[in-house]
Design a protein around this motif. Structure first.
Motif, PDB file in Angstrom:
ATOM      1  N   TYR A   1      62.736  11.215  26.419  1.00 26.42           N
ATOM      2  CA  TYR A   1      63.329  11.922  27.782  1.00 26.42           C
ATOM      3  C   TYR A   1      63.193  13.597  27.396  1.00 26.42           C
ATOM      4  O   TYR A   1      62.904  14.276  28.188  1.00 26.42           O
TER       5      TYR A   1
ATOM      6  N   TRP B   1      61.164  16.443  28.884  1.00 25.18           N
ATOM      7  CA  TRP B   1      61.881  17.516  29.734  1.00 25.18           C
ATOM      8  C   TRP B   1      61.792  18.974  29.057  1.00 25.18           C
ATOM      9  O   TRP B   1      61.355  19.805  29.781  1.00 25.18           O
TER      10      TRP B   1
ATOM     11  N   TYR C   1      57.974  11.574  31.971  1.00 30.04           N
ATOM     12  CA  TYR C   1      58.227  10.865  30.642  1.00 30.04           C
ATOM     13  C   TYR C   1      57.235   9.715  30.668  1.00 30.04           C
ATOM     14  O   TYR C   1      56.916   9.253  29.643  1.00 30.04           O
TER      15      TYR C   1
ATOM     16  N   PRO D   1      68.738   2.878  27.818  1.00 28.54           N
ATOM     17  CA  PRO D   1      67.707   3.766  27.703  1.00 28.54           C
ATOM     18  C   PRO D   1      67.320   3.732  26.199  1.00 28.54           C
ATOM     19  O   PRO D   1      68.204   3.528  25.238  1.00 28.54           O
TER      20      PRO D   1
ATOM     21  N   MET E   1      70.156   9.120  30.005  1.00 28.68           N
ATOM     22  CA  MET E   1      68.906   8.770  29.252  1.00 28.68           C
ATOM     23  C   MET E   1      68.896   9.687  27.904  1.00 28.68           C
ATOM     24  O   MET E   1      68.259   9.066  26.938  1.00 28.68           O
ATOM     25  N   TYR E   2      69.823  10.570  27.891  1.00 28.68           N
ATOM     26  CA  TYR E   2      69.708  11.417  26.885  1.00 28.68           C
ATOM     27  C   TYR E   2      71.047  12.073  26.799  1.00 28.68           C
ATOM     28  O   TYR E   2      71.646  12.885  28.039  1.00 28.68           O
TER      29      TYR E   2
ATOM     30  N   LYS F   1      68.903   9.635  34.577  1.00 24.72           N
ATOM     31  CA  LYS F   1      67.786   9.073  35.435  1.00 24.72           C
ATOM     32  C   LYS F   1      68.348   8.650  36.796  1.00 24.72           C
ATOM     33  O   LYS F   1      68.968   7.448  36.727  1.00 24.72           O
TER      34      LYS F   1
ATOM     35  N   LEU G   1      64.770  12.959  37.915  1.00 21.87           N
ATOM     36  CA  LEU G   1      65.704  13.107  36.550  1.00 21.87           C
ATOM     37  C   LEU G   1      66.502  14.274  36.894  1.00 21.87           C
ATOM     38  O   LEU G   1      65.986  15.269  37.535  1.00 21.87           O
TER      39      LEU G   1
END
Length: 309
Positions: A60, A64, A70, A132, A233-234, A249, A255
């Protein structure tokens, strides 16, 4: 510093003295501008043909950074949900839009070394798929816990009864969203249902003219809220001069990212609700800078139609 010029009838002597006087300030040291003064949106990385995965990366975050969807990045590199990647993997960044809709190639596209790594049972591949795929983490994930009394009856039961009472894996392991903060600002007029403003002030710089999102200067003690519900997700090192980046997400299409100079209070895999606190702003000038960005199918879009004006 005083410069004395002895006039001896020559223009060359005066000119040389003037040049020496102008050269004096050049020796004075000057300070660099802080990196965080630059908007995260203006620091767009030039996309190379390939990218070698490093420790702490995730699919992800890589997508980005290079403004890719993704799902297209995963399809191009034959990486399936939950999008697990490993340090040393070489990703093909020559991604075509809509690659996720094309049929997968007949054979593996990865190198033999990468394929061998992916053939091993990976923590994110064997763990709950609702979480994720946190890529390239060095900490080994915990094995799936054994069934407890809540999921398995103490005494043997008829097969049909056990099937009816035992919850499915997805139901049992689905992440629970924390409740939204009561201090969160209310949804603004014109906001899309399920979305709200991430902070309670107007942006200092809006979307457009090289800015891929919205920039803010917040006050000490202010909080940054999730603009939508979804899954983190990150949550790791930031991009574009910010120390931290959180990517939520909201859906397969949307996102939302939060560029911060303070550590977030959420972690990867955590389900969040719209209005839930993501970070608390501190007092120093750098900590009060905040960048918010929304991507639709990997492309930056103006957040206004979603969060309201």
């Amino acid at each position: 510093m005083t410069v004395r010029v002895a006039w001896r009838g020559g223009l060359a002597v005066a000119v040389a003295a003037a040049v020496a006087a102008l050269a004096v300030p050049a020796c004075t040291p000057h300070s660099r501008a802080p990196v965080a003064d630059r908007s995260a949106a203006t620091q767009v990385s030039v996309r190379p043909n390939t990218y070698t995965v490093r420790r702490g990366d995730s699919l992800y975050a890589i997508a980005w950074r290079y403004q890719l969807d993704y799902r297209d990045l995963a399809a191009t590199n034959n990486i399936r949900d939950p999008y697990t990647i490993y340090p040393g993997d070489v990703l093909n960044l020559r991604v075509k839009e809509g690659a996720r809709f094309r049929a997968p190639p007949p054979g593996p596209v990865k190198s033999p070394q990468t394929t061998a790594r992916h053939s091993k049972a990976a923590p994110a591949q064997t763990a709950d798929r609702s979480k994720p795929a946190t890529a390239a983490r060095t900490q080994p994930s915990k094995p799936s816990p054994p069934a407890t009394a809540e999921t398995r009856p103490a005494k043997p039961a008829p097969r049909t009864q056990a099937a009816a009472t035992t919850p499915t894996r997805a139901t049992a392991s689905a992440p629970k969203a924390n409740a939204a903060s009561p201090e969160a600002p209310p949804a603004r007029a014109g906001a899309t249902r399920g979305w709200r403003h991430p902070v309670g002030v107007r942006p200092t710089q809006g979307f457009g003219r090289g800015n891929l999102g919205q920039d803010y200067v917040l006050t000490a003690g202010a909080k940054v809220y999730s603009a939508s519900g979804g899954v983190v997700m990150y949550a790791g090192p930031g991009l574009g001069g910010f120390r931290h980046l959180v990517i939520v997400k909201a859906s397969n299409q949307y996102l939302a990212a939060y560029g911060l100079n303070v550590a977030p209070v959420v972690r990867e895999g955590e389900a969040v609700q719209a209005g839930q606190v993501l970070a608390a702003i501190e007092g120093d000038a750098l900590s009060r800078r905040f960048h918010f960005e929304v991507r639709r199918d990997g492309k930056p879009v103006d957040p206004k139609p979603l969060i309201g004006s």
